[in-house]
Write an enzyme that holds these catalytic residues in place. Structure first.
Site, PDB file in Angstrom:
ATOM      1  N   ASP A   1      93.927 126.417   7.825  1.00  9.77           N
ATOM      2  CA  ASP A   1      95.355 126.214   8.057  1.00  9.77           C
ATOM      3  C   ASP A   1      96.095 126.539   6.748  1.00  9.77           C
ATOM      4  OD1 ASP A   1      94.557 124.006   6.598  1.00  9.77           O
ATOM      5  OD2 ASP A   1      95.461 122.517   7.919  1.00  9.77           O
TER       6      ASP A   1
ATOM      7  N   ASP B   1      93.432 122.420   3.884  1.00 15.06           N
ATOM      8  CA  ASP B   1      92.629 121.195   3.824  1.00 15.06           C
ATOM      9  C   ASP B   1      91.756 121.052   5.072  1.00 15.06           C
ATOM     10  OD1 ASP B   1      94.710 120.630   5.551  1.00 15.06           O
ATOM     11  OD2 ASP B   1      95.265 118.733   4.643  1.00 15.06           O
TER      12      ASP B   1
ATOM     13  N   ASP C   1      97.678 124.976   4.264  1.00 16.23           N
ATOM     14  CA  ASP C   1      97.396 124.337   2.971  1.00 16.23           C
ATOM     15  C   ASP C   1      95.896 124.116   2.785  1.00 16.23           C
ATOM     16  OD1 ASP C   1      97.333 122.383   4.972  1.00 16.23           O
ATOM     17  OD2 ASP C   1      98.011 120.772   3.654  1.00 16.23           O
TER      18      ASP C   1
ATOM     19  N   SER D   1     101.749 122.133   6.194  1.00 23.56           N
ATOM     20  CA  SER D   1     100.467 122.497   6.787  1.00 23.56           C
ATOM     21  C   SER D   1     100.607 123.596   7.839  1.00 23.56           C
ATOM     22  CB  SER D   1      99.793 121.255   7.368  1.00 23.56           C
ATOM     23  OG  SER D   1      98.494 121.562   7.795  1.00 23.56           O
TER      24      SER D   1
END
Length: 451
Positions: free
Chosen positions: A236, A240, A238, A97
């Protein structure tokens, strides 16, 4: 073997000393033995170490007898989507992340993309890694799976494309993976995208993609102003989580986005349940009630929110940390659905984002989350509880300590991972009172910390 990469909700650690291909291969084997999964989705983020770790993980999964469906470079939510959409037994996303660039990790789910965390299998996987392994009688197969087109179709199903109008949107992928999805969505939308730090690049030439850090917001804010955009979005690594900027380049606290999305979603569904975290609540409660929905409080953290959403069959769940969860997205969090809904709202209402948000900030001014390093967090929280529960309207322990008065409230909770206490304060239409009480609580915490 160093297993410090196993955390409460996922795996994260420095490469190669805390996470490496050798360990990843064992994790793959342990995952299959503990979960019994036969078909597993695997995807990975833009980090430089991700392909090697993913390859080793896949080898371990197959050695233990599971078939691997590799969806390639993607965001965490595409692993969630593919696992549930294709009826797989589980999914693993290789990502760290917004951690530093020399880190990596994994997020794991089971059937229907239910999270695997320390209280339902992650610790068992960790413990199993230490034991010897034997190969399964029959090796699993490997194949690649293209999910982008089905995923993009699903995303577009959340909005009424006919109500969209041309507008300019700044999008900052932070050199993470979000840009790849924007490029696909762009073909279906009337928006003009101003793309900032758009190319996926695991060297992170513009810093680690973490828009929570104030120093990482400038590029998005400046681009919004320069291009006269209707809004800015940043993700961010990734993707999510997504973060919003209004047409003036102002960063919008995640708390107010939860209320806006709850309202927008309930308008579509004609009611339903909304899950929210206990840190800041009044704005969300107000908007959900007005839209004919029912607000339900849950402990902070994705595993808790997702479970509560399933229990309640909630249509939407939101955390002020910029995680947004959707029933039709396997109760999982997405960083793409929220901005599509807000763009739709701007088009349908003809209002600016600032005008939608300003009224809410005025009605419920909030401190934002303030972190303090404390030597003995339980002692300090207990002392605050003893002092402030006197004369309080209500005291709750859903997550940390929440104390409510007629015209202001606060939540104080410990971090799961560090000796830090997190404070959130809000008031009813009285910014001065909110600021005064925030300062008072911080001084009291400092005093208790030194005694």
């Amino acid at each position: 073997m160093d297993l410090s990469c196993f955390k409460a909700y996922d795996l994260r650690g420095r490469v190669p000393d805390q996470l490496n291909p050798t360990l990843a291969e064992k994790i793959g084997r342990a995952y299959v033995e503990i979960t019994g999964a036969k078909k597993v989705i695997v995807g990975y983020d833009i980090r430089l170490s991700s392909p090697d770790i993913t390859e080793a993980l896949s080898s371990g999964l197959m050695a233990a007898g599971a078939d691997v469906y590799d969806i390639g470079l993607c965001g965490t939510e595409q692993v969630y989507f593919a696992t549930s959409h294709y009826g797989m037994d589980g999914g693993i996303m290789v990502t760290a992340s917004h951690n530093p660039k020399d880190h990596n990790g994994m997020k794991m789910v089971g059937p229907e993309s239910r999270p695997i965390s320390s209280d339902n299998g992650l610790n068992d996987i960790r413990d199993r890694v230490l034991e010897p392994f034997a190969n399964a009688p029959e090796q699993g197969r490997y194949e690649t799976l293209e999910v982008m087109s089905a995923y993009v179709d699903h995303l577009l199903g959340y909005i009424d494309a006919g109500s969209l109008k041309p507008m300019t949107i700044v999008c900052n992928a932070g050199n993470g993976g979000a840009g790849l999805v924007i490029d696909e969505l762009e073909q279906h939308l009337p928006f003009e995208f101003v793309k900032v730090h758009h190319q996926p690049d695991g060297h992170f030439p513009n810093g680690v993609p973490n828009p929570i850090l104030p120093e990482n917001r400038t590029a998005t804010a400046d681009a919004v102003i320069e291009h006269g955009a209707a809004m800015g979005i940043a993700w961010d690594g990734d993707y999510d989580r997504c973060f919003f900027f209004d047409e003036n380049g102002r960063f919008i606290e995640g708390y107010y986005v939860v209320g806006l999305l709850a309202d927008q979603f309930l308008r579509k569904t004609g009611g339903g349940k909304v899950i929210h975290d206990p840190r800041l609540t009044w704005n969300t409660l107000d908007l959900v009630k007005a839209a004919g929905g029912k607000a339900i409080e849950s402990k902070t953290g994705h595993a808790f929110i997702k479970q509560r959403m399933r229990d309640e069959d909630a249509v939407y769940g939101g955390e002020m940390s910029a995680h947004h969860y959707f029933r039709d997205f396997a109760y999982c969090d997405s960083g793409m659905i929220p901005w599509l809904l807000i763009a739709e709202r701007l088009c349908q209402s003809g209002q600016t984002l600032s005008s939608l948000i300003d009224a809410r900030i005025e009605a419920y001014p909030a401190s934002g989350e303030i972190n303090r390093t404390i030597n003995d967090p339980p002692k300090v929280i207990a002392a605050i509880e003893a002092k402030y529960s006197v004369g309080a309207k209500s005291v709750s322990f859903v997550d940390g300590l929440s104390v409510e008065f007629d015209n202001w409230r606060f939540n104080l909770r410990m971090s799961n991972t560090e000796p830090v206490v997190r404070l959130n304060v809000e008031s009813r239409a009285d910014k001065a009172l909110m600021e005064e009480k925030t300062e008072e609580l911080l001084q009291e915490m400092d005093r208790l910390n030194t005694n």
